[in-house]
Design a protein around this motif. Structure first.
Motif, short mmCIF file in Angstrom:
data_model
loop_
_atom_site.label_atom_id
_atom_site.label_comp_id
_atom_site.label_asym_id
_atom_site.label_seq_id
_atom_site.Cartn_x
_atom_site.Cartn_y
_atom_site.Cartn_z
N LEU A 66 0.83 -1.21 0.00
CA LEU A 66 0.00 0.00 0.00
C LEU A 66 0.86 1.26 0.00
O LEU A 66 0.49 2.27 -0.60
CB LEU A 66 -0.94 -0.01 1.20
N GLN A 123 1.89 1.78 -3.47
CA GLN A 123 0.78 2.39 -4.22
C GLN A 123 0.65 3.88 -3.93
O GLN A 123 0.21 4.65 -4.78
CB GLN A 123 -0.54 1.69 -3.87
N ARG A 124 1.02 4.30 -2.74
CA ARG A 124 0.96 5.72 -2.40
C ARG A 124 2.13 6.51 -2.99
O ARG A 124 2.26 7.69 -2.75
CB ARG A 124 0.93 5.90 -0.88
N LEU A 137 -9.72 -4.33 -0.12
CA LEU A 137 -9.02 -3.49 -1.08
C LEU A 137 -9.56 -3.71 -2.49
O LEU A 137 -9.69 -2.75 -3.27
CB LEU A 137 -7.52 -3.79 -1.04
N THR A 185 -6.25 2.92 -0.63
CA THR A 185 -5.33 2.31 0.34
C THR A 185 -5.79 2.44 1.78
O THR A 185 -5.17 1.85 2.67
CB THR A 185 -3.93 2.96 0.22
#
Length: 451
Positions: free
Chosen positions: A281, A284-285, A404, A410
């Motif tokens: 996550l 992903q950020r 998710l 996220t």
């Protein structure tokens, strides 16, 4: 033999802190390093196999949870074995099983189905190490430093998680993820070493009538009383009217047992949900591949701080039960900050705080469980609690992946963890009451368990 009777539990509880205590804590910590490492390395292969094996988010969660299924079975069953044949042979067998199947996973777990099967079999050995190591080290420690030293033994698990994060970055740069599992095979070598150096529990030996061996071990902890131990009659807690599951779920222990099970279920849902998904996550950020894995290492590293600090607070100020409840409440706040914070520094601080309080709280809960039950059922009680808890550990990665996939983004995973941690605040408040033969009333009050 002298007519003098010496209670070994009192001797161990009142002993001064010796180098031998540190040796035993170190041996348990080293065993749990392999436990934590092998448990968390699947989190660092997901990046490489998700596309190749066409994994949906929920299926990826099952991939991460597969070892925990075997872990749960191992936790549930090993305690009865350890309470019957001893802590030493059971723990060493766990090291051998985990090491062998870790190597086989690296060699043959090259697609989804064989990987999942081999991880389940690895988990049978892993499920022994942390619960039995915790029960074992609690049987040796003096009361006045009990929580602080006991959590140090368990924090090997967190060090293993840090090692998994470091090697997850350095060994897999070229995509050679099976190398992570070959490293886990070092548990075989450790098991061979432990055949020579790992002693049996003194209380277990006395309960089995092996008093000469128990006297030699006691003399290493209190050498000034060695002659007394050689000539006196060594005694332990009276044989309880029931043992194993019958004692753990008996009327004297049932309320505390159920509260321990629920608390462990909720906290391990949080621990494994966070451990599995946080690196992905954070990537992903936009934090990058190496930075994403660094978040996992920070979380595991801070859990050691949380465990040691929590042990100090428990020994000196609040007692174990109140400390766990406080840590869970602070964990809720930390995870909510992670859910709704975008900045790199804010994410890093909040993820570290989540590891400190939620992961550290689980280590403290393990200690409470270990001192709840008498020696004849201590392995069973600890194993059953962590076995039930592993159901939460299995659901954390799996339901996290499902959430998710359903909601995207996220934040939903961290919100779900915050809800579970909030429920753990409630469940840990019920970890109280007296159990016959567990520890003395004075000892229970020192640990903050007896209300």
């Amino acid at each position: 033999m002298s007519s003098i009777a010496v209670d070994v539990r009192t001797e161990l509880s009142e002993a001064p802190l010796r180098p031998y205590h540190w040796l035993l804590v170190g041996l348990v910590a080293l065993a749990t390093v392999f436990d934590g490492y092998d448990t968390f390395i699947p989190s660092y292969i997901l990046h490489f196999v998700a596309h190749e094996w066409s994994l949906a988010p929920s299926t990826a969660g099952l991939l991460m949870s597969s070892g925990l299924i075997g872990f749960g079975v191992g936790s549930l069953t090993h305690g009865v074995i350890a309470d019957r044949i001893g802590r030493r042979p059971t723990l060493i067998a766990g090291l051998f099983i985990a090491g062998v199947f870790s190597v086989l996973t690296g060699a043959f777990g090259t697609s989804f189905t064989p990987f999942v099967v081999l991880r389940m079999l690895t988990g049978l050995g892993l499920g022994v190490l942390l619960p039995l190591g915790t029960a074992y080290v609690n049987e040796y420690l003096p009361d006045r430093v009990h929580n602080r030293l006991a959590v140090l033994g368990g924090t090997g698990f967190a060090l293993g998680g840090v090692l998994a994060a470091v090697l997850g970055v350095t060994l897999t740069e070229s995509g050679n993820w099976p190398a992570l599992f070959y490293v886990g095979g070092a548990g075989i070598l450790l098991g061979l070493v432990y055949l020579a150096v790992f002693p049996e529990s003194v209380e277990f030996l006395v309960s089995r009538g092996q008093t000469e061996q128990a006297a030699r071990l006691l003399a290493r902890i209190r050498p000034e009383r060695a002659e007394l131990y050689r000539t006196a009659g060594l005694t332990s807690a009276p044989q309880p009217p029931a043992r194993d599951l019958r004692l753990v779920l008996g009327s004297s222990y049932r309320r505390r047992t159920l509260a321990l099970w629920m608390s462990s279920f909720l906290l391990l849902f949080c621990v494994y949900g966070l451990s599995t998904w946080t690196p992905q996550l954070m990537i992903q950020r936009g934090h990058g591949f190496v930075s994403g894995y660094a978040f996992g290492a920070v979380m595991q590293g801070m859990s050691i701080v949380g465990a040691v600090l929590g042990g100090f607070v428990a020994d000196r100020y609040l007692g174990a039960r109140r400390s766990v409840t406080l840590w869970c409440g602070l964990g809720v706040a930390a995870v909510l900050v992670v859910a709704f914070t975008d900045g790199a520094l804010g994410n890093l601080l909040a993820v570290g705080a989540a590891g400190l309080f939620i992961f550290g709280g689980q280590f403290l809960l393990n200690n409470i469980c270990a001192i709840t039950y008498p020696v004849q059922a201590r392995g069973t009680g600890e194993g059953l609690m962590l076995g039930v808890g592993r159901i939460g550990g299995i659901l954390g990665p799996y339901l996290g992946g499902a959430l998710l996939g359903a909601f995207g983004g996220t934040s939903v995973l961290f919100v779900a963890v915050a809800v579970a941690a909030a429920l753990a605040v409630l469940s840990t408040s019920f970890v109280t009451g007296r159990g016959e033969g567990a520890i003395s009333d004075a000892g229970a009050r020192r640990q903050g368990i007896v209300a």
